[in-house]
Design an enzyme around this catalytic site. Structure first.
Site, PDB file in Angstrom:
ATOM      1  N   PHE A 150       4.152  87.419 141.008  1.00 14.54           N
ATOM      2  CA  PHE A 150       2.833  87.943 141.395  1.00 14.54           C
ATOM      3  C   PHE A 150       2.926  89.223 142.212  1.00 14.54           C
ATOM      4  O   PHE A 150       1.979  89.993 142.283  1.00 14.54           O
ATOM      5  CB  PHE A 150       2.066  86.880 142.210  1.00 14.54           C
ATOM      6  N   LYS A 167       5.129  87.300 129.981  1.00 16.91           N
ATOM      7  CA  LYS A 167       4.411  86.171 130.589  1.00 16.91           C
ATOM      8  C   LYS A 167       4.272  86.549 132.068  1.00 16.91           C
ATOM      9  O   LYS A 167       5.167  86.300 132.880  1.00 16.91           O
ATOM     10  CB  LYS A 167       5.241  84.889 130.414  1.00 16.91           C
ATOM     11  N   GLU A 180       0.361  84.131 136.795  1.00 17.88           N
ATOM     12  CA  GLU A 180      -1.021  83.687 136.588  1.00 17.88           C
ATOM     13  C   GLU A 180      -1.922  84.075 137.754  1.00 17.88           C
ATOM     14  O   GLU A 180      -3.147  83.959 137.668  1.00 17.88           O
ATOM     15  CB  GLU A 180      -1.083  82.184 136.308  1.00 17.88           C
ATOM     16  N   ARG A 181      -1.311  84.568 138.862  1.00 16.35           N
ATOM     17  CA  ARG A 181      -2.129  84.971 140.026  1.00 16.35           C
ATOM     18  C   ARG A 181      -2.860  86.284 139.785  1.00 16.35           C
ATOM     19  O   ARG A 181      -3.969  86.476 140.253  1.00 16.35           O
ATOM     20  CB  ARG A 181      -1.230  85.169 141.252  1.00 16.35           C
ATOM     21  N   SER A 201      11.046  83.412 142.297  1.00 15.01           N
ATOM     22  CA  SER A 201      11.752  82.709 143.366  1.00 15.01           C
ATOM     23  C   SER A 201      13.091  82.156 142.842  1.00 15.01           C
ATOM     24  O   SER A 201      13.255  81.933 141.635  1.00 15.01           O
ATOM     25  CB  SER A 201      10.869  81.586 143.909  1.00 15.01           C
ATOM     26  N   CYS A 225      10.229  91.570 147.715  1.00 10.95           N
ATOM     27  CA  CYS A 225      11.578  90.993 147.693  1.00 10.95           C
ATOM     28  C   CYS A 225      12.557  91.874 148.438  1.00 10.95           C
ATOM     29  O   CYS A 225      13.656  91.447 148.746  1.00 10.95           O
ATOM     30  CB  CYS A 225      12.046  90.789 146.268  1.00 10.95           C
ATOM     31  N   GLU A 284      13.396  81.809 152.652  1.00  9.44           N
ATOM     32  CA  GLU A 284      12.524  82.972 152.468  1.00  9.44           C
ATOM     33  C   GLU A 284      11.100  82.597 152.875  1.00  9.44           C
ATOM     34  O   GLU A 284      10.557  81.613 152.369  1.00  9.44           O
ATOM     35  CB  GLU A 284      12.558  83.390 150.991  1.00  9.44           C
TER      36      GLU A 284
HETATM   37  P1  NAD Z   1       7.565  82.200 141.213  1.00 12.54           P
HETATM   38  O1  NAD Z   1       8.987  81.846 141.025  1.00 12.54           O
HETATM   39  O2  NAD Z   1       6.640  81.173 141.733  1.00 12.54           O
HETATM   40  O3  NAD Z   1       6.933  82.663 139.808  1.00 12.54           O
HETATM   41  C1  NAD Z   1       7.532  83.656 139.014  1.00 12.54           C
HETATM   42  C2  NAD Z   1       7.171  83.412 137.547  1.00 12.54           C
HETATM   43  O4  NAD Z   1       7.698  82.148 137.139  1.00 12.54           O
HETATM   44  C3  NAD Z   1       5.684  83.377 137.277  1.00 12.54           C
HETATM   45  O5  NAD Z   1       5.421  84.040 136.065  1.00 12.54           O
HETATM   46  C4  NAD Z   1       5.381  81.885 137.196  1.00 12.54           C
HETATM   47  O6  NAD Z   1       4.302  81.603 136.341  1.00 12.54           O
HETATM   48  C5  NAD Z   1       6.665  81.320 136.622  1.00 12.54           C
HETATM   49  N1  NAD Z   1       6.915  79.936 137.083  1.00 12.54           N
HETATM   50  C6  NAD Z   1       6.572  79.388 138.277  1.00 12.54           C
HETATM   51  N2  NAD Z   1       6.975  78.111 138.347  1.00 12.54           N
HETATM   52  C7  NAD Z   1       7.600  77.838 137.187  1.00 12.54           C
HETATM   53  C8  NAD Z   1       8.252  76.672 136.656  1.00 12.54           C
HETATM   54  N3  NAD Z   1       8.335  75.528 137.348  1.00 12.54           N
HETATM   55  N4  NAD Z   1       8.785  76.745 135.438  1.00 12.54           N
HETATM   56  C9  NAD Z   1       8.720  77.866 134.714  1.00 12.54           C
HETATM   57  N5  NAD Z   1       8.114  79.012 135.153  1.00 12.54           N
HETATM   58  C10 NAD Z   1       7.565  79.000 136.377  1.00 12.54           C
HETATM   59  O7  NAD Z   1       7.535  83.523 142.114  1.00 12.54           O
HETATM   60  P2  NAD Z   1       6.267  84.278 142.736  1.00 12.54           P
HETATM   61  O8  NAD Z   1       5.709  83.473 143.854  1.00 12.54           O
HETATM   62  O9  NAD Z   1       5.353  84.738 141.651  1.00 12.54           O
HETATM   63  O10 NAD Z   1       6.984  85.579 143.315  1.00 12.54           O
HETATM   64  C11 NAD Z   1       7.567  85.651 144.589  1.00 12.54           C
HETATM   65  C12 NAD Z   1       9.076  85.452 144.513  1.00 12.54           C
HETATM   66  O11 NAD Z   1       9.658  86.446 143.668  1.00 12.54           O
HETATM   67  C13 NAD Z   1       9.765  85.621 145.849  1.00 12.54           C
HETATM   68  O12 NAD Z   1      10.760  84.644 145.964  1.00 12.54           O
HETATM   69  C14 NAD Z   1      10.389  87.006 145.760  1.00 12.54           C
HETATM   70  O13 NAD Z   1      11.506  87.217 146.586  1.00 12.54           O
HETATM   71  C15 NAD Z   1      10.759  87.051 144.330  1.00 12.54           C
HETATM   72  N6  NAD Z   1      10.941  88.414 143.857  1.00 12.54           N
HETATM   73  C16 NAD Z   1      12.212  88.810 143.591  1.00 12.54           C
HETATM   74  C17 NAD Z   1      12.444  90.113 143.158  1.00 12.54           C
HETATM   75  C18 NAD Z   1      13.844  90.567 142.855  1.00 12.54           C
HETATM   76  O14 NAD Z   1      13.991  91.617 142.237  1.00 12.54           O
HETATM   77  N7  NAD Z   1      14.857  89.836 143.254  1.00 12.54           N
HETATM   78  C19 NAD Z   1      11.368  90.981 142.984  1.00 12.54           C
HETATM   79  C20 NAD Z   1      10.081  90.522 143.254  1.00 12.54           C
HETATM   80  C21 NAD Z   1       9.882  89.227 143.672  1.00 12.54           C
END
Ligand code: NAD
Length: 498
Positions: free
Chosen positions: A149, A173, A176-177, A226, A281, A383
């Site tokens: 998101f 994909k 969804e937020r 994450s 991140c 985090e």
């Molecule tokens: P998230 O892991 O909740 O979601 C990321 C994606 O995964 C979304 O598209 C979501 O729909 C999908 N998803 C969520 N739960 C799932 C599941 N159980 N099974 C399959 N798919 C699933 O992350 P978020 O809250 O959207 O983003 C924040 C996180 O992203 C933080 O941890 C941040 O550090 C990380 N981030 C990392 C980088 C990097 O380059 N390392 C960059 C930006 C964000």
């Protein structure tokens, strides 16, 4: 109430699952729309559509493909303001910050204008008598991106740009937020001349993601989000024989040496710790001053700066940062601050009670500052992803560098110092993927690669830069001999030995 479906085959397609997620407006807590959550069949339809479109796109010469991206850049730039506002209203970040989100995405697409060069193969003339060897980079076919998101423009473009420029079809994909900007980018790709089916968007949750991970027609998966989900996606995608690069969470340290310029350090920490409400991140979430005197000077200067941070609605152009993304995120962040107090860290600035006048239902959080955080605390290990900065005091440089080196995450890190020798040693020894020297958020420029180490990244190639073209293409190596080399009858020795 906006209804957001999917974007398949060059057009909007309504969702059929009956399952939806609410799209909030974080600055006032209202629900501004609903996004469809795809069924496996809807995802499969998007993949089939992409698969049918991809061969013709792969056969289009790379410069022509790049011309489509050039037009796309113009179209996005022409609506910078409205895209940034759409992004800010769904995500919560301020409009100027949302422009940065779009800008960093466009920079990767700009580099993709030179993709013809990145896609060139190698050639060896006369590797053996009459034998030439050459390699080519060919697209993988249909590839997918699953994105978080917190950068709804930048990260989809980091993935789609190189994937499309390399001749693949791309299924996104998004989170969804905040699906609004990805859907508009899909429209703009079509307007720029991208053939229908080369950039499809399926909205959804785990069900959609699992379908992508299991479908044999998806050849590569790029994920950002994450760490637990990154690990899950990496395991399942690779178990199914796909390429995968999955980037996860972070806990970025900033080491402050006794000789650091304290004005520069405090400015850097305020921007990197609290910008975008800490939902980056590459945000700095741990400050490590070296020596008691450095720590005391730092804390003394930081406190008034954190107390005077200007939190405001996303549309306030003068706010330092806006609300966080959801009520759930706000509750989680406040829960971590409660926990830090219980664990014995000293909360020297408490932003938990902040309310935004006129926006009482928005997801606002004032800046929080912890002093005397220790490495055994959960607020250090985990985090938080909010406007919360922790200070871990270190006695020596060696104690300081040990912290990022031993931490589970290894995304970004910085050192502030005037000593070139210390900076050089730090850059060489620190076990983190992206390092800043007097630069708090060292996000590499688009023609370098971006990627964390340890729990922050799974897979062996980084995002954007030269690695992206390696990730989205497969190498074929051809060894060729023309008739002059086969006139002497059968060969019984290895040709290069002659
Ligand atoms: P998230 O892991 O909740 O979601 C990321 C994606 O995964 C979304 O598209 C979501 O729909 C999908 N998803 C969520 N739960 C799932 C599941 N159980 N099974 C399959 N798919 C699933 O992350 P978020 O809250 O959207 O983003 C924040 C996180 O992203 C933080 O941890 C941040 O550090 C990380 N981030 C990392 C980088 C990097 O380059 N390392 C960059 C930006 C964000």
């Amino acid at each position: 109430m906006r209804e957001v479906g999917h974007f398949i085959g060059g057009k909007h397609v309504a969702g059929t699952s009956g399952r939806t997620a609410e799209i909030f407006q974080p600055m006032d807590g209202t629900v501004q729309g609903r996004v469809a959550l795809a069924t496996p069949n809807e995802v499969r339809a998007a993949i089939a559509n992409a698969k049918a479109a991809q061969p013709a796109w792969a056969a289009t010469n790379p410069q022509r493909r790049a011309r489509v991206l050039r037009k796309f850049l113009d179209l996005v730039e022409a609506e910078y303001d409205s895209l940034a506002e759409l992004l800010a209203r769904e995500h919560g970040k301020t409009i100027p910050d949302a422009k940065g989100d779009i800008q960093r995405g466009l920079e990767v697409v700009e580099v993709c204008l030179g993709s013809a060069h990145m896609l060139k193969g190698e050639f060896t003339d006369n590797a053996g008598t009459g034998i030439d060897v050459y390699s080519m980079r060919q697209p993988l076919g249909v590839v997918a991106g699953i994105t978080p998101f917190n950068f709804p423009a930048m990260i989809p473009l980091w993935k789609a740009g190189p994937a499309i420029a390399s001749g693949n079809a791309f299924i996104l994909k998004p989170s969804e937020r905040d699906p609004g900007v990805p859907m508009r980018l899909a429209e703009l790709f079509i307007e720029a001349g991208l053939p229908a089916g080369i950039f499809n968007v399926v909205n959804g949750d785990k069900e959609a993601v699992d379908t992508i991970l299991d479908d044999p027609d998806i050849k590569a998966v790029g994920f950002v989000g994450s760490t637990p989900i990154a690990q899950y996606i990496y395991s399942r995608a690779t178990a199914n024989g796909k390429r995968a690069q999955c980037f996860g969470g972070a806990k970025n340290h900033m080491i402050i040496m006794p000789d650091a310029d304290m004005d520069q350090t405090v400015d850097a920490l305020i921007g990197a710790g609290y910008g975008s409400a800490g939902e980056r991140c590459m945000a700095i979430s741990v400050a490590v001053p070296v020596g008691k005197d450095t720590a005391d000077r730092l804390v003394e200067r930081l406190i008034p700066r954190v107390e005077s941070l200007k939190v405001g609605p996303s549309t306030d152009m003068t706010a330092d940062y806006g609300p966080v993304v959801t009520q759930q995120a706000l509750d989680r962040i406040k829960g971590y601050v409660d926990l830090g107090v219980k664990e014995g860290a000293k909360l020297v600035v408490d932003g938990r009670g902040f309310k935004m006048q006129g926006y009482e239902n928005g997801y606002y959080m004032g800046g929080c500052l912890f002093d005397h955080v220790t490495p055994d605390m959960r607020i250090y290990k985990e985090e938080i992803f909010g406007p919360v900065l922790g200070i871990v005091r270190a006695d020596t440089y060696e104690d300081a560098i040990r912290l990022p080196n031993e931490h589970e995450y290894g995304n970004g890190v910085a050192i502030f110092t005037r000593d070139g020798d210390a900076a050089r040693d730090f850059a060489s020894r620190v076990q983190v993927g992206m390092v800043g020297i007097n630069v708090p958020i060292p996000v590499p420029i688009a023609y370098y690669t971006f990627g964390g180490w340890k729990g922050s990244g799974f897979g062996d190639l980084n995002q954007h830069g030269p690695d992206a073209f390696r990730f989205y293409t497969k190498t074929k190596t051809v060894t060729s001999r023309w008739p002059s080399g086969v006139k002497n009858g059968a060969e019984f020795v290895i040709p290069t030995m002659k």
